[in-house]
Structure formats: structure tokens, C-alpha cells
Design a protein around this motif. Structure first.
Motif, PDB file in Angstrom:
ATOM      1  N   TRP A 170      -5.604  -0.178  -8.182  1.00  0.00           N
ATOM      2  CA  TRP A 170      -4.302  -0.501  -8.736  1.00  0.00           C
ATOM      3  C   TRP A 170      -4.451  -0.872 -10.203  1.00  0.00           C
ATOM      4  O   TRP A 170      -5.497  -1.328 -10.640  1.00  0.00           O
ATOM      5  CB  TRP A 170      -3.624  -1.613  -7.948  1.00  0.00           C
ATOM      6  CG  TRP A 170      -4.420  -2.874  -7.850  1.00  0.00           C
ATOM      7  CD1 TRP A 170      -4.336  -3.982  -8.665  1.00  0.00           C
ATOM      8  CD2 TRP A 170      -5.445  -3.180  -6.893  1.00  0.00           C
ATOM      9  NE1 TRP A 170      -5.233  -4.933  -8.271  1.00  0.00           N
ATOM     10  CE2 TRP A 170      -5.936  -4.469  -7.187  1.00  0.00           C
ATOM     11  CE3 TRP A 170      -6.002  -2.476  -5.811  1.00  0.00           C
ATOM     12  CZ2 TRP A 170      -6.952  -5.084  -6.450  1.00  0.00           C
ATOM     13  CZ3 TRP A 170      -7.019  -3.087  -5.089  1.00  0.00           C
ATOM     14  CH2 TRP A 170      -7.479  -4.366  -5.398  1.00  0.00           C
ATOM     15  N   TYR A 227       0.830  -1.203   0.000  1.00  0.00           N
ATOM     16  CA  TYR A 227       0.000   0.000   0.000  1.00  0.00           C
ATOM     17  C   TYR A 227       0.869   1.260   0.000  1.00  0.00           C
ATOM     18  O   TYR A 227       0.502   2.262  -0.602  1.00  0.00           O
ATOM     19  CB  TYR A 227      -0.938   0.016   1.197  1.00  0.00           C
ATOM     20  CG  TYR A 227      -2.118  -0.932   1.098  1.00  0.00           C
ATOM     21  CD1 TYR A 227      -2.314  -1.748  -0.008  1.00  0.00           C
ATOM     22  CD2 TYR A 227      -3.029  -1.012   2.124  1.00  0.00           C
ATOM     23  CE1 TYR A 227      -3.383  -2.610  -0.082  1.00  0.00           C
ATOM     24  CE2 TYR A 227      -4.117  -1.861   2.056  1.00  0.00           C
ATOM     25  CZ  TYR A 227      -4.288  -2.665   0.962  1.00  0.00           C
ATOM     26  OH  TYR A 227      -5.362  -3.506   0.887  1.00  0.00           O
ATOM     27  N   VAL A 287       2.630   1.417  -3.766  1.00  0.00           N
ATOM     28  CA  VAL A 287       1.853   1.753  -4.972  1.00  0.00           C
ATOM     29  C   VAL A 287       1.872   3.250  -5.251  1.00  0.00           C
ATOM     30  O   VAL A 287       1.847   3.659  -6.413  1.00  0.00           O
ATOM     31  CB  VAL A 287       0.397   1.225  -4.928  1.00  0.00           C
ATOM     32  CG1 VAL A 287       0.368  -0.294  -4.893  1.00  0.00           C
ATOM     33  CG2 VAL A 287      -0.401   1.831  -3.784  1.00  0.00           C
ATOM     34  N   THR A 332       1.611   2.854  -9.325  1.00  0.00           N
ATOM     35  CA  THR A 332       0.887   1.691  -9.831  1.00  0.00           C
ATOM     36  C   THR A 332      -0.481   1.537  -9.181  1.00  0.00           C
ATOM     37  O   THR A 332      -1.256   0.658  -9.560  1.00  0.00           O
ATOM     38  CB  THR A 332       1.687   0.407  -9.604  1.00  0.00           C
ATOM     39  OG1 THR A 332       1.979   0.278  -8.203  1.00  0.00           O
ATOM     40  CG2 THR A 332       2.975   0.412 -10.410  1.00  0.00           C
ATOM     41  N   GLY A 333      -0.776   2.377  -8.215  1.00  0.00           N
ATOM     42  CA  GLY A 333      -2.051   2.290  -7.534  1.00  0.00           C
ATOM     43  C   GLY A 333      -2.217   3.414  -6.540  1.00  0.00           C
ATOM     44  O   GLY A 333      -1.364   4.301  -6.419  1.00  0.00           O
ATOM     45  N   CYS A 363      -8.760   0.906  -2.076  1.00  0.00           N
ATOM     46  CA  CYS A 363      -7.563   0.940  -2.915  1.00  0.00           C
ATOM     47  C   CYS A 363      -7.932   0.745  -4.377  1.00  0.00           C
ATOM     48  O   CYS A 363      -8.969   0.177  -4.699  1.00  0.00           O
ATOM     49  CB  CYS A 363      -6.613  -0.198  -2.529  1.00  0.00           C
ATOM     50  SG  CYS A 363      -6.106  -0.185  -0.820  1.00  0.00           S
TER      51      CYS A 363
END
Length: 165
Positions: free
Chosen positions: A72, A45, A48, A53-54, A70
Motif C-alpha cells: 500500500w 483489502y 485498496v 492505493t494498494g 499486501c
């Protein structure tokens, strides 16, 4: 409930993962994670954001942490998409927290998606609240699939939200 907001995941948020790591909260995910898996998820977490990437957010109401949401970047059905996942702590469930958080995540997904046009979510078919959340947020149910997750086969619904609309 005052005003639900999303706050970027931080180093001090790993305890929230432990709050959501009960048999009741993970019944649709094959059961609780090990401590090592929680640490890995926490690090992911954080990462990212750094790697772009997220996005991992804490769902907050004032100073109170009510859940995690979240998104991603991933590939699904040979398409580059954004996938979403979430949980709300038990004491905040049924109060509209998930709906408010998902609406905010959709807003952020528009900014984060780049040329990816779809936001997808894959709740377990038996997870009534998460499936209802997808439906109420404007996702379209387009199929079902089985997937192996942490050593368990999950029966998932495939929900899609068109970010270009």
C-alpha cells in the motif's frame, strides 16, 4: 509445492484472515484482532484495489490458499513509499512460500509504485522469519523504531528495497 502465484483479494477471502488470527500467528502484532477488526481489514483489502492505493493478494499454490501479501502507498520518513506486509499459514511455513510471494510482490510493486522508489517493510525485531525473508529478498536493514499498533508498542526493524535498481 508446485507454483506459487498471487491472486487478487476477493469477497470470499475473509476466512483466510481468520486462519491467520491466532495467538501464535499474531504474537509479533500484539495479538489477535477482534471480529470487527477482521471485517475492517477484509473491506480495506477489497478497497485498496478500487481506490488504487494498494494491492492485496492471496498467496496460492494451485487451489490452496497459503497466505496473504499486501502493499500500500504510505509516507515514511517524509518520503512517499510502498509498504509491504504478509503472513503465511503455519502449514506452509518453511517451504519457500513467503520468499516466492515476496518476489512476486516486488515485481508487482514495480508496476504499482509510480514515482515511489522504495518498498519498505517493518517486521517486529523478534520476528526471525520475516526479518530473514526481507534479507533474502534483497531488502536493506536501515534502522529500528517503536510504533504503536492496535494498542501495543511494537519494536520494528526498518527494511528498504530500492525499486529503481
Amino acid at each position: 509445492m508446485s507454483e506459487i502465484q498471487l491472486r487478487q483479494w476477493s469477497e470470499s477471502d475473509s476466512g483466510l484472515l481468520r486462519r491467520g488470527n491466532t495467538p501464535e500467528m499474531t504474537v509479533h502484532l500484539g495479538g489477535p484482532e477482534t471480529e470487527a477488526q477482521i471485517r475492517d481489514r477484509h473491506e480495506r483489502y477489497l478497497r485498496v484495489w478500487e481506490e488504487n492505493t494498494g494491492r492485496a493478494f492471496v498467496v496460492v499454490d494451485g487451489a490452496e490458499s497459503l497466505g496473504v501479501i499486501c502493499s500500500w502507498k504510505t509516507t515514511w520518513r517524509d518520503q512517499e513509499v510502498i509498504e509491504a506486509g504478509w503472513f503465511t499459514v503455519p502449514e506452509a511455513q518453511g517451504r519457500g512460500v513467503g520468499s516466492a510471494a515476496l518476489a512476486l510482490l516486488i515485481h508487482y510493486a514495480h508496476e504499482f509504485a509510480g514515482d515511489r522508489r522504495l518498498l519498505v517493510a517493518f517486521p517486529d525485531q523478534a520476528n526471525g522469519p520475516s526479518n530473514a525473508l526481507c534479507r533474502s529478498a534483497g531488502f536493506t536493514l536501515i534502522g529500528q523504531r517503536d510504533d504503536d499498533f492496535r494498542g501495543t508498542t511494537l519494536n520494528l526493524n526498518e527494511w528498504v528495497f530500492d525499486l529503481t535498481g
